[in-house]
Design a protein around this motif. Structure first.
Motif, short mmCIF file in Angstrom:
data_model
loop_
_atom_site.label_atom_id
_atom_site.label_comp_id
_atom_site.label_asym_id
_atom_site.label_seq_id
_atom_site.Cartn_x
_atom_site.Cartn_y
_atom_site.Cartn_z
N LEU A 61 -0.35 3.97 -40.15
CA LEU A 61 0.79 4.19 -41.04
C LEU A 61 0.28 4.88 -42.29
N GLU A 62 1.00 5.87 -42.76
CA GLU A 62 0.70 6.53 -44.02
C GLU A 62 1.95 6.45 -44.89
N ILE A 63 1.80 5.80 -46.05
CA ILE A 63 2.93 5.55 -46.93
C ILE A 63 2.53 5.94 -48.35
N VAL A 64 3.32 6.80 -48.99
CA VAL A 64 3.08 7.16 -50.39
C VAL A 64 4.10 6.41 -51.23
N VAL A 65 3.59 5.68 -52.23
CA VAL A 65 4.46 4.86 -53.08
C VAL A 65 4.07 5.03 -54.54
N PRO A 66 5.00 4.73 -55.46
CA PRO A 66 4.64 4.71 -56.89
C PRO A 66 3.61 3.61 -57.13
N ASP A 67 2.83 3.77 -58.19
CA ASP A 67 1.76 2.81 -58.51
C ASP A 67 2.26 1.37 -58.59
N ASN A 68 3.47 1.18 -59.10
CA ASN A 68 3.96 -0.19 -59.30
C ASN A 68 4.36 -0.90 -58.01
N MET A 69 4.39 -0.19 -56.87
CA MET A 69 4.75 -0.81 -55.59
C MET A 69 3.55 -1.11 -54.71
N VAL A 70 2.37 -0.67 -55.11
CA VAL A 70 1.19 -0.76 -54.23
C VAL A 70 0.91 -2.19 -53.78
N ASP A 71 0.80 -3.11 -54.70
CA ASP A 71 0.46 -4.49 -54.35
C ASP A 71 1.49 -5.12 -53.43
N GLN A 72 2.75 -4.86 -53.68
CA GLN A 72 3.83 -5.41 -52.86
C GLN A 72 3.78 -4.85 -51.44
N VAL A 73 3.53 -3.55 -51.31
CA VAL A 73 3.46 -2.93 -49.98
C VAL A 73 2.25 -3.46 -49.21
N ILE A 74 1.11 -3.57 -49.88
CA ILE A 74 -0.09 -4.09 -49.22
C ILE A 74 0.15 -5.52 -48.74
N GLU A 75 0.73 -6.35 -49.58
CA GLU A 75 1.01 -7.74 -49.20
C GLU A 75 1.97 -7.81 -48.02
N THR A 76 2.99 -6.95 -48.03
CA THR A 76 3.97 -6.94 -46.95
C THR A 76 3.33 -6.51 -45.64
N ILE A 77 2.55 -5.44 -45.65
CA ILE A 77 1.88 -4.99 -44.43
C ILE A 77 0.92 -6.07 -43.95
N SER A 78 0.13 -6.63 -44.85
CA SER A 78 -0.85 -7.66 -44.47
C SER A 78 -0.18 -8.86 -43.81
N SER A 79 0.90 -9.32 -44.39
CA SER A 79 1.54 -10.52 -43.84
C SER A 79 2.24 -10.25 -42.51
N LYS A 80 2.85 -9.09 -42.36
CA LYS A 80 3.59 -8.80 -41.13
C LYS A 80 2.69 -8.33 -39.98
N ALA A 81 1.54 -7.71 -40.29
CA ALA A 81 0.64 -7.22 -39.25
C ALA A 81 -0.36 -8.29 -38.80
N ASN A 82 -0.43 -9.39 -39.53
CA ASN A 82 -1.42 -10.42 -39.25
C ASN A 82 -1.08 -11.23 -38.01
N THR A 83 -2.04 -11.31 -37.08
CA THR A 83 -1.91 -12.20 -35.92
C THR A 83 -2.94 -13.32 -36.01
N GLY A 84 -3.91 -13.17 -36.93
CA GLY A 84 -4.98 -14.15 -37.04
C GLY A 84 -6.11 -13.93 -36.07
N LYS A 85 -6.05 -12.83 -35.33
CA LYS A 85 -7.08 -12.54 -34.34
C LYS A 85 -7.84 -11.28 -34.74
N ILE A 86 -9.02 -11.12 -34.17
CA ILE A 86 -9.83 -9.95 -34.47
C ILE A 86 -9.07 -8.68 -34.08
N GLY A 87 -9.22 -7.63 -34.88
CA GLY A 87 -8.56 -6.37 -34.58
C GLY A 87 -7.20 -6.20 -35.22
N ASP A 88 -6.85 -7.05 -36.18
CA ASP A 88 -5.54 -6.93 -36.85
C ASP A 88 -5.41 -5.64 -37.64
N GLY A 89 -6.53 -5.05 -38.07
CA GLY A 89 -6.46 -3.75 -38.72
C GLY A 89 -7.07 -3.73 -40.10
#
Length: 112
Positions: A61-89
């Protein structure tokens, strides 16, 4: 502006897309990729024969966002892509010098 590049498991794509759209991301680019990280591939059995899979399918995924959205986008991707197994990304963040919307000529954050 920042470019967020995330490599995630393919079956998590729709869940991540819905979540980042819900927090205000207006677009992203998606590419099917293959790669390896610490897991260095795996073995599979096909028609009784075992063989090594050196590159694991992922989605980039390639996403361009304003500086003030970076932390929120990273947290959202991390929480939704997480399976708890090796290879989550992985997620990478890079500076973006500029952006231009081709259709209208808007520049900078207005082009997002």
């Amino acid at each position: 502006m920042k470019l967020i590049v995330a490599a995630i498991k393919p079956f998590k794509l729709d869940e991540v897309r819905e979540a980042v759209t819900a927090i205000g991301v207006r677009g992203m680019m998606v590419t099917e990729i293959k790669g390896f990280g610490s897991q260095s591939g795996h073995t599979e059995i096909y028609r009784g024969a075992e063989y090594a899979v050196h590159y694991v399918p992922k989605v980039k995924l390639e996403i361009v966002v304003p500086d003030n959205m970076v932390d929120q986008v990273i947290e959202t991707i991390s929480s939704k892509a997480n399976t708890g197994k090796i290879g989550d990304g992985k997620i990478f963040v890079m500076d973006v010098e500029g952006a231009v919307r081709v259709r209208t000529g808007e520049i900078g954050e207005d082009a997002l």
